[in-house]
Structure formats: structure tokens, C-alpha cells
Design an enzyme around this catalytic site. Sequence first.
Site, short mmCIF file in Angstrom:
data_model
loop_
_atom_site.label_atom_id
_atom_site.label_comp_id
_atom_site.label_asym_id
_atom_site.label_seq_id
_atom_site.Cartn_x
_atom_site.Cartn_y
_atom_site.Cartn_z
N TYR A 29 -2.29 63.30 -2.63
CA TYR A 29 -3.46 64.14 -2.82
C TYR A 29 -4.29 63.66 -4.00
CZ TYR A 29 -0.49 67.23 0.02
OH TYR A 29 0.33 67.75 0.98
N GLY A 73 -7.73 77.01 7.13
CA GLY A 73 -8.79 77.97 6.83
C GLY A 73 -9.39 78.66 8.03
N LEU A 79 -2.71 78.92 7.80
CA LEU A 79 -4.01 79.52 8.15
C LEU A 79 -4.89 78.54 8.91
CD1 LEU A 79 -4.79 81.51 4.88
CD2 LEU A 79 -3.91 82.36 7.06
N SER A 83 -8.44 82.28 8.75
CA SER A 83 -8.88 83.32 7.81
C SER A 83 -9.97 84.18 8.44
CB SER A 83 -9.43 82.68 6.53
OG SER A 83 -10.63 81.97 6.82
#
Length: 318
Positions: A58, A212, A209, A215
Site C-alpha cells: 500500500y 464502498g 462493504l 455503504s
Amino acid sequence: MRRIQLGGSQRSFAAVGLGCMGMSWGYDELGRDESESIGVIRHAVDIGADLIDTADQYGPFTNEVLVGKALRGYRDRVLLATKGGLVVDDPATYRSHRDGRPEYLRAAVDASLQRLGVDHLDLYQLHRIDPEVPVEESWGALAELVKEGKLGALGLSEASVEEIGRAQAVHPVASVQSELSLWSRNALTDGVVEYCGREGIAFIAFAPLGRGFLSGLISSPKDLPQVDGRHRIPRFQPEAIQANQAIVDRVRAVADGLGATVAQVAIAWVLAQGDHVGVIPGTKTRRYLEDNVAAGSLTLPPEARAELAALPEAVGAR
């Protein structure tokens, strides 16, 4: 919130932890705030989300530095997890290759320790298994580092049942980290979640999720930041987003009936797949962090679980 035992270890972690990738990699490249991210990580620990997950990929490397800064003064309160074995070739396109050679992994562990500013890692995960290197060789090298005190427990990421079994024959597998959500159920259909439960291995779900989408806040590519890696993912293309709204609409109906948010229902569904299953949703805000952690105490009634089990498959590759 329930706690989950690492396989073959005395260590445990809260069922809802924090994935830190998006603070440095993949999402919203122009909207990052290091001081706010440090605050989110520390707040996660303060409210009980003690599994803090990162990886050397990352950034590359910058997320581990960020996590290391955040955990100064907090180190003894967390289960610190990182990953190695994926080497970034081009940060602009996220292109990477796998490297499971023992000499590479030894160097990667030492580099992660230095960036994180710690003398040992609680959980080190082989980010991907290198097809050119027998998993037994990679795993054996990491097992030696456990004996040396640099690593506590060892985990695999995105591994098959057969690969997990081969690694277990060398050294205990403490955890398996794979994607699992209402629109990515491969870890259920390929038997990995079931196998982990049977063998006493913790299963750590990343992207619970749907990066995203689950969401309920993304209905168009325009809802994504301008510079964001999700624009490259098939499921976030306009036609796929439109088709996949049917999933969110049905999750929202369940959430409304329970007085919960769409995200909380999505997380609670993943946690309901087994007492050995935990999640590491990522966020850069305290508001969504608290929302995610609260999902750890949400129990889905049988009728809600049946409704969610009947959701259609997602359109587009994950």
C-alpha cells in the site's frame, strides 16, 4: 463485540477491525489527510477495534509508515497485522507481481519492521502465493522468522483450501484474509470460510462493504473521487453500478426495518457467516469508523438473513 481467536495462538482480536489501505493507496488519491488518518487509527483502538491491518504494497510502503506513526504509544493495545509478497511494478496502474522467495520475504519482513517502527509483528500475512515458489518454501521461511521472534502468527491472503492445507503441514495457519461481502461470496462458495471454521483458523474479510459500494453512497461513477482506483474496476463502470443498485436497494430495505444503516447490515451479514469471521472495513473518517464498529453488535434476524442470502449476484468482475 465478540472476539476472534487467531488459530494456534493465544492472541485474539475484535470482530470489527480497521483496514488502513485506503488511507494511502487505491482510493481518493487527492483527498488524503495524514493527521486525520492517524486520528482515525487511534480512535479505532480507543473504541475497541484493535486489529489494525496494513501491507507493504500500500503506497507502496507509505501506509506502513503512517500506521507506525499512529501506533506510537498505542502499540501494546493492538494486534498489528501487515502483509508481504506482492511487489508493485507501477503505482500509477497498481500493477504488481508476486514474490514468495524465502530471501525476498525475509528482507520484506525486516523492511516492514523498520517502517512500522516495531521489533515484532503480531500477524504477518503472505499477501498472495507465488505460483513460481512452492507455498511450503515461502511458509517455511516465515516460520523461521517466528522462531526468531520477529513474527507472532502467520496468515495467508486469498488462498485456496488446498494451499491452506499445504501451509498448515509446515506451520500453523493463524488466519486467512480474503474478500467477502454481499456482492463477493467466493470465499463461501469455494469452501474457504467453512474450512477455516473447521480447522480453528480465523477468517478476516477485507472489503466487506464492496469497496464502498455497499455503504449505499455510490450510485454513479461521479460519486467517486476524481482520482480513485475504483474507476478501473469493472463493477464501478456506469452500467455495472446501475445494475448493482438492485443489491443496495434490497439491503437498504432490510436496514430500514432494523433501524440500521446499509453499511451496518452489510457488515453484520459477513460477521454472521461464522464465529471465526472478522472484518476489516476501511475508512478515513471517525464517523464511518464508529458506524462500522457498531455493526459488530447488530444481530440479523432469520428473515433478514434469508432476504440477504437471496440477493442477486453482482454485475462485473470484482
